[in-house]
Design a protein around this motif. Structure first.
Motif, PDB file in Angstrom:
ATOM      1  N   ARG A  70       1.202  -0.827   0.026  1.00 43.93           N
ATOM      2  CA  ARG A  70      -0.167  -0.075  -0.201  1.00 43.93           C
ATOM      3  C   ARG A  70       1.083   1.201  -0.192  1.00 43.93           C
ATOM      4  O   ARG A  70      -0.071   2.304  -0.650  1.00 43.93           O
ATOM      5  CB  ARG A  70      -1.341  -0.251   1.147  1.00 43.93           C
TER       6      ARG A  70
ATOM      7  N   ASN B  77      -3.649  -1.690   8.311  1.00 41.21           N
ATOM      8  CA  ASN B  77      -5.132  -2.004   7.087  1.00 41.21           C
ATOM      9  C   ASN B  77      -6.113  -2.673   7.629  1.00 41.21           C
ATOM     10  O   ASN B  77      -5.977  -3.945   8.028  1.00 41.21           O
ATOM     11  CB  ASN B  77      -3.656  -3.019   6.069  1.00 41.21           C
TER      12      ASN B  77
ATOM     13  N   ASN C 280      -9.317  -2.685   4.230  1.00 38.39           N
ATOM     14  CA  ASN C 280      -8.251  -1.336   3.972  1.00 38.39           C
ATOM     15  C   ASN C 280      -9.882   0.120   3.721  1.00 38.39           C
ATOM     16  O   ASN C 280     -10.841  -0.246   2.419  1.00 38.39           O
ATOM     17  CB  ASN C 280      -8.130  -2.056   2.545  1.00 38.39           C
TER      18      ASN C 280
END
Length: 391
Positions: free
Chosen positions: A208, A327, A354
């Protein structure tokens, strides 16, 4: 409704969420024309951003997308999208009510979860062999260029193999998609301070961190350097107007091993944590100016250690900040008491989700798109040849 002046109808419609407006298109031809007009779409977005009404949290699990309004966490809506293939579809950004979706570097789309409108990007081949690519060296970014009023997608890919015996460093490419032109463009000229980061390949792109953070018309990524290598964590930026890459500086006394970046109320933020039970949040209130320490967030009892910290949005009264930790764990952080409260979303208590903040908008419109309905033959032909991204 039929007896109301259209000015009054427009004023009422401006206050409604996009999901309701989609249904209102069937009321009459004048209502449909009003809702579909570019001026109304722009005015509706402007009011939503100013009032902060109809703010949603987009939750992505492994196979599904869900939305929930920030002020009604017990009402969760399932979002189906045409890019879904039964596998892992990643969300790589959110701006003005649209999100970026990707199944692979050649299968990307812009999608409005409020209107269910999707715009699939034309296939842009990669300059490397398939075996040279892994997800950890693919960067994505989605932003709205306020200068040209254009939505752009940035795709940066680095090969995991050297270019050859005579090549220095690892090959990489930077390409930008423009929604206005519906075309990709290669960025060939890179500044030396950015080029050396990729040539030396000293960074570690964690999960991410490869998704760009939008602030002040720039997309940002943080590169975490590999242990044992010479160098420091670095923030790079991409100017959506000039389409140039650069580096964002920060003071050395801020530097720690664990770092993330995010955006809060349009300001670039930097989160720092390193084997401690709190995360320091720094903020750049004036872009290009100094960093200042904003808050220190204690580690929640339900979290073993900080792995990923990101501020999402202020509460309506601006007394709290919604944080995503590790997350998918969502917490309200009270700015006065410095305490944390878990945000419980009905039906998602045990699912790892997420999160992205999405505003309710009509961007991309509501009309049928013939190109989307017919599909993209070039993409289908390309994917049918068996392109697979190694994860």
């Amino acid at each position: 409704m039929a007896n109301l002046p259209m000015d009054t109808v427009a004023d009422i419609f401006l206050r409604l969420p996009a999901t309701t407006l989609v249904r209102c298109r069937v009321l009459s031809k004048p209502c449909c024309s009003l809702i579909d007009s570019p001026d109304f779409i722009a005015s509706h977005l402007k009011r939503t951003l100013e009032t902060e009404d109809h703010i949603m949290i987009l939750l992505r699990t492994y196979l599904r997308l869900r939305t929930v309004y920030l002020d009604a966490p017990d009402k969760v809506s399932l979002v189906n999208h045409p890019l879904r293939t039964g596998g892992f579809t990643e969300v790589f950004g959110s701006v003005n009510g649209i999100i970026g979706l990707t199944n692979s570097p050649t299968d990307l789309a812009l999608f409005n979860p409020s209107t269910r409108k999707i715009h699939r990007l034309p296939v842009e081949p990669i300059d490397f062999y398939e075996r040279q690519i892994t997800r950890e060296y693919v960067f994505y970014g989605l932003g709205h260029d306020s200068v040209s009023d254009d939505y752009k997608v940035v795709r940066m890919i680095q090969s995991k193999d050297r270019g050859g015996d005579e090549s220095f460093g690892y090959p990489f490419e930077v390409k930008v998609f423009s929604l206005k032109s519906n075309k990709w463009k290669r960025i060939d000229l890179l500044p030396e301070d950015v080029e050396i980061l990729f040539d030396n390949f000293y960074f570690l792109l964690l999960y991410r961190r490869g998704n760009g953070v939008l602030a002040s018309n720039n997309l940002h990524w943080i590169l975490i350097h590999n242990e044992g290598d010479i160098g420091m964590n670095t923030i790079i930026r991409f100017d959506l107007a000039t389409e140039e890459l650069g580096v964002v500086n920060f003071a050395h006394d801020v530097y720690v091993k664990g770092m993330d970046i995010g955006v809060l109320d349009g300001c670039l933020c930097m989160m720092c944590y390193n084997e401690v039970r709190h995360a320091d949040v720094w903020i750049m209130r004036e872009y290009g100016g100094e960093w200042s320490k904003f808050v220190s967030v204690p580690q929640p009892e339900s979290v073993v250690s900080f792995e990923f910290v990101r501020p999402l949005v202020y509460s309506k009264d601006r007394s709290k900040i919604l944080l995503e930790i590790n997350n998918g764990k969502l917490f309200w952080f009270d700015l006065a008491s410095k305490s944390l409260e878990t945000l419980v979303i009905k039906g998602c208590e045990v699912l790892p989700c997420n999160a992205e903040i999405v505003v309710s908008s009509l961007v991309l419109g509501c009309k049928e798109n013939k190109m989307v309905q017919k599909g993209n033959k070039r993409r289908d032909d390309f994917l049918s040849k068996g392109f697979k991204l190694k994860l």
